[in-house]
Enzyme design. Structure first.
Site, PDB file in Angstrom:
ATOM      1  N   MET A  12     -11.881  28.119  48.344  1.00  0.00           N
ATOM      2  CA  MET A  12     -11.384  29.496  48.325  1.00  0.00           C
ATOM      3  C   MET A  12     -11.617  30.090  46.934  1.00  0.00           C
ATOM      4  SD  MET A  12     -10.353  29.470  51.439  1.00  0.00           S
ATOM      5  CE  MET A  12      -9.929  31.194  51.451  1.00  0.00           C
ATOM      6  N   CYS A  70      -6.981  22.100  41.123  1.00  0.00           N
ATOM      7  CA  CYS A  70      -7.939  22.711  42.040  1.00  0.00           C
ATOM      8  C   CYS A  70      -9.346  22.234  41.656  1.00  0.00           C
ATOM      9  CB  CYS A  70      -7.865  24.230  41.949  1.00  0.00           C
ATOM     10  SG  CYS A  70      -9.098  25.038  42.969  1.00  0.00           S
ATOM     11  N   THR A  73      -6.806  18.451  46.635  1.00  0.00           N
ATOM     12  CA  THR A  73      -7.938  18.028  47.464  1.00  0.00           C
ATOM     13  C   THR A  73      -8.920  17.133  46.695  1.00  0.00           C
ATOM     14  OG1 THR A  73      -8.999  20.098  46.853  1.00  0.00           O
ATOM     15  CG2 THR A  73      -7.848  20.052  48.955  1.00  0.00           C
ATOM     16  N   GLY A  98      -0.332  21.288  54.692  1.00  0.00           N
ATOM     17  CA  GLY A  98      -1.201  22.467  54.701  1.00  0.00           C
ATOM     18  C   GLY A  98      -2.143  22.423  55.884  1.00  0.00           C
TER      19      GLY A  98
HETATM   20  C1  LIG Z   1      -7.534  26.538  52.312  1.00  0.00           C
HETATM   21  C2  LIG Z   1      -6.804  25.763  51.252  1.00  0.00           C
HETATM   22  C3  LIG Z   1      -6.391  26.411  50.087  1.00  0.00           C
HETATM   23  C4  LIG Z   1      -5.721  25.700  49.086  1.00  0.00           C
HETATM   24  N1  LIG Z   1      -5.303  26.376  47.976  1.00  0.00           N
HETATM   25  C5  LIG Z   1      -4.564  25.733  47.037  1.00  0.00           C
HETATM   26  C6  LIG Z   1      -4.024  26.433  45.922  1.00  0.00           C
HETATM   27  O1  LIG Z   1      -4.180  27.643  45.762  1.00  0.00           O
HETATM   28  N2  LIG Z   1      -3.293  25.718  45.022  1.00  0.00           N
HETATM   29  C7  LIG Z   1      -3.054  24.372  45.157  1.00  0.00           C
HETATM   30  O2  LIG Z   1      -2.358  23.796  44.322  1.00  0.00           O
HETATM   31  N3  LIG Z   1      -3.548  23.693  46.208  1.00  0.00           N
HETATM   32  C8  LIG Z   1      -4.294  24.333  47.142  1.00  0.00           C
HETATM   33  N4  LIG Z   1      -4.783  23.625  48.229  1.00  0.00           N
HETATM   34  C9  LIG Z   1      -4.504  22.186  48.342  1.00  0.00           C
HETATM   35  C10 LIG Z   1      -3.277  21.925  49.211  1.00  0.00           C
HETATM   36  O3  LIG Z   1      -2.112  22.496  48.668  1.00  0.00           O
HETATM   37  C11 LIG Z   1      -3.057  20.410  49.405  1.00  0.00           C
HETATM   38  O4  LIG Z   1      -2.842  19.809  48.156  1.00  0.00           O
HETATM   39  C12 LIG Z   1      -4.225  19.728  50.090  1.00  0.00           C
HETATM   40  O5  LIG Z   1      -4.794  20.574  51.061  1.00  0.00           O
HETATM   41  C13 LIG Z   1      -3.829  18.424  50.775  1.00  0.00           C
HETATM   42  O6  LIG Z   1      -2.827  18.623  51.737  1.00  0.00           O
HETATM   43  P1  LIG Z   1      -3.116  18.845  53.315  1.00  0.00           P
HETATM   44  O7  LIG Z   1      -3.998  17.732  53.754  1.00  0.00           O
HETATM   45  O8  LIG Z   1      -1.744  18.821  53.952  1.00  0.00           O
HETATM   46  O9  LIG Z   1      -3.757  20.174  53.448  1.00  0.00           O
HETATM   47  C14 LIG Z   1      -5.464  24.310  49.243  1.00  0.00           C
HETATM   48  C15 LIG Z   1      -5.874  23.665  50.412  1.00  0.00           C
HETATM   49  C16 LIG Z   1      -6.535  24.360  51.420  1.00  0.00           C
HETATM   50  C17 LIG Z   1      -6.962  23.623  52.666  1.00  0.00           C
END
Ligand SMILES: Cc1cc2nc3c(=O)[nH]c(=O)nc-3n(C[C@H](O)[C@H](O)[C@H](O)COP(=O)(O)O)c2cc1C
Ligand SMILES: Cc1cc2nc3c(=O)[nH]c(=O)nc-3n(C[C@H](O)[C@H](O)[C@H](O)COP(=O)(O)OP(=O)(O)OC[C@H]3O[C@@H](n4cnc5c(N)ncnc54)[C@H](O)[C@@H]3O)c2cc1C
Lengths: 263, 302
Positions: free
Chosen positions: B71, B128, B191, B263
């Site tokens: 993003m 990030c 991620t 998420g």
């Molecule tokens: C579309 C998207 C946008 C994300 N944006 C952010 C962000 O702005 N700040 C952040 O700290 N993590 C961001 N993340 C990471 C998530 O907060 C999380 O750490 C990561 O996706 C792993 O968790 P999940 O498997 O439950 O999604 C984003 C993840 C996704 C998929």
């Protein structure tokens, strides 16, 4: 269900000029989409953007207006060149009713045309109000007439049909007829006007909305409108939902997530 | 205190599930809806000082086992975003403000403005993987992590959580550095740096080429990271990465997490995932005679 990285590559088979500013690009594969559903179109190296599926099935195609860089690059691509497509996404029109009114403004007809085709084929009587700036910009007029719909033209400059707004023609038809469902896609101000008409005439409606889209799969919140997401809860919404959207016709989000007024 | 209630750095949550940053949190209204769907707390989108459009589309790739996103930290800038934070606070659960910046001074300034909105805590996005000069690019060394935490801590009263990157050889040393710098909690993981290529077009799909992998594919990595961090710090840990079921949440809790964020599961399961995970946790605890989440925390370290 996501397959192959979600994106599929399609070769362009032909590009057809529909109007001086609107083209249809046909692709070499099928897309089984409901009327009103959209795909995310990736022009490699340039941009990816949402487009309604104007030709679902084997003839897969989308119909676009050059609005900026991405669509301009698409417009100069030649048969054989490839683009990426993911989808179909979202909730389309649910086809119900025996006497239907479809109201299209500008490229909105791209989303409505498959609905008109299907509704006529299923035996409904269909009135189409087709509105455009001027005669040469009327999209899919012949397609609608051929499918068997009654087409009513409005143009801003009076060069064809009645001079004026599509909403005025829609009011006239709703007041004279016995329509049991109204479908629309076009400028948001037109949708707001039709929602009012739906309220006063009691004819239910379904409208397709546009918002800036990034993910297309309901997670990034870019296309949020009062907690609903145009990409997964829409793009087609019923009048029950539309009438509760306080942002409708007022604000939308820009690519950074800031709120901006709707012109 | 009901069995699912947890306390993280003094923040009382009705259950241990939270909305992760970057998913359905650009608008306040969406965060309210996530609270209504059952989340114990919500984290905001990561915001910076100035508006940012983020990367050009395509910025997401769907895989069988998760998502890759780039993003690029789109956000309207902290001042405009505070309106959304105010709306989110109407959701009735703690709101945790996520912030990023290009230097310790900048992050500290955004954190200060975020804290002024009355958030329960500030989460520092030091992780990030797809924004130049931001996120993981400044949060990959223990030294920077410690300095940033110290700078932020000096300016805000509320607890601060450091969100760490798994794209490092030792996430435990980043966590120790955060604790040393005064962080009140660790959030792990962000991620994993990743890529997807479209063979027919012969190029990476994301406009940014690289993105971050999330979802089921990363859960086992996240659980390992939390397990390592638990051995390295005494402050509470919030586990993130691929949590989709109550079993996944239990893995994180038993590895040492007090709470979990979700998420990508919203994409695969819908917003009902918060109450589903909570129901599953309650059932498991009843069947196995656990009286609280705290009792299960870190028990896999035996
Ligand atoms: C579309 C998207 C946008 C994300 N944006 C952010 C962000 O702005 N700040 C952040 O700290 N993590 C961001 N993340 C990471 C998530 O907060 C999380 O750490 C990561 O996706 C792993 O968790 P999940 O498997 O439950 O999604 C984003 C993840 C996704 C998929
Ligand atoms: C569900 C949906 C269906 C659509 N169907 C059609 C269609 O069938 N035919 C058609 O001509 N247009 C359609 N649009 C609008 C179309 O997506 C934009 O015209 C297109 O994205 C312009 O891209 P660009 O790169 O050429 O323009 P840019 O220079 O990038 O932008 C020009 C304008 O296009 C809009 N736009 C740009 N990118 C996006 C995006 N990612 N999401 C939404 N809007 C964007 C913005 O309003 C912007 O101001 C649809 C939009 C949505 C949301």
């Amino acid at each position: 269900m996501p397959i192959d990285n979600g994106i599929r590559a399609f070769a362009i088979t032909e590009q057809i000029d529909e109007t001086p500013t609107i083209r249809t690009v046909h692709l070499d594969g099928s897309m089984h989409a409901q009327p009103g559903q959209f795909v995310m179109v990736w022009v490699p190296g340039k941009d990816e953007f949402p487009m309604s599926v104007s030709y679902p099935g084997e003839l897969f195609g989308i119909t676009y207006k050059v609005a900026g860089e991405g669509t301009r690059h698409l417009s100069v691509m030649k048969p054989g060149e490839k683009i990426g497509v993911r989808g179909p996404y979202g909730k389309g029109y649910s086809i119900e009713g025996e006497s239907i009114l479809a109201v299209a403004g500008g490229t909105g007809m791209a989303a409505l045309a498959p609905m008109v085709d299907l509704a006529v084929a299923s035996g409904a009587s269909v009135d189409v109000v087709l509105g455009a700036r001027t005669q040469s910009e009327l999209l899919f007029r012949t397609r609608c007439e051929r499918s068997g719909a009654a087409v009513h033209i409005t143009t801003d400059d009076g060069s064809d049909g009645s001079k004026g707004l599509a909403t005025d023609k829609a009011r006239e038809l709703l007041e004279a007829g016995d329509h049991d469902m109204m479908y629309t896609c076009g400028p948001e101000r037109m949708i707001v006007g039709l929602l009012e008409l739906s309220g006063t005439t009691g004819v239910p409606m379904q409208a397709s909305l546009e918002r800036y889209m990034k993910c297309g799969i309901g997670i990034c919140d870019s296309c949020a409108i009062d907690g609903k997401h145009v990409c997964v809860d829409g793009p087609v919404f019923s009048h029950e939902v539309l009438s509760k959207l306080s942002d409708l016709g007022r604000t939308r989000l820009n690519p950074s997530g800031g709120r901006i007024p709707i012109e | 205190m009901t069995e699912l209630e947890v306390d993280i750095a003094g923040i009382r949550m009705r259950n241990p599930t939270m909305l992760a940053s970057g998913i359905l949190n650009e608008t306040g209204r969406s965060m309210v809806d996530i609270a209504k769907a059952g989340a114990g707390a919500v984290v905001t989108k990561s915001v910076g000082l100035e508006p940012r459009e983020g990367h050009t589309n395509p910025c997401i790739v769907e895989l069988e086992c998760g998502l890759i996103n780039a993003m690029g930290l789109p956000n309207p800038g902290i001042d405009a975003y505070l309106e959304e934070v105010a709306v989110a606070q109407g959701g009735g659960v703690p709101v945790i403000g996520s912030v990023f910046g290009g230097s310790e001074e900048e992050i500290a300034e955004v954190a200060r403005r975020m804290a002024s909105a009355g958030v329960a805590a500030v989460e520092l996005n030091l992780s990030c993987p797809h924004a130049e000069g931001l996120g993981a690019e400044i949060g990959s060394t223990p030294d920077m992590v410690e300095r940033i935490c110290r700078a932020v801590k000096a300016g805000v009263e509320v607890p601060i959580f450091a969100k760490l990157t798994p794209n490092t050889s030792s996430i435990a040393s980043l966590a120790s550095a955060a604790e040393e710098g005064g962080a009140d909690g660790i959030v792990a993981i962000n991620t994993l740096k990743a890529m997807a290529i479209c063979p027919e077009l012969g190029r990476p799909i994301l406009s940014n080429r690289f993105g971050g992998l999330s979802g089921k594919a990363v859960r086992a990595v996240g659980v390992r990271c939390v397990y390592e961090i638990f051995d390295a710090v005494t402050i509470p840990i919030i586990g993130v990465g691929g949590v989709t079921t109550s079993k996944d949440a239990l893995e994180y809790i038993m590895a040492g997490a007090t709470a979990v964020q979700m998420g990508t599961a919203i994409w695969s399961e819908g917003v009902g995932v918060f109450s589903d995970v909570c129901d599953g946790l309650a059932k498991f605890m009843k069947a196995n005679d656990y009286g609280s989440v705290e009792e299960m925390k870190g028990i896999a370290h035996r």
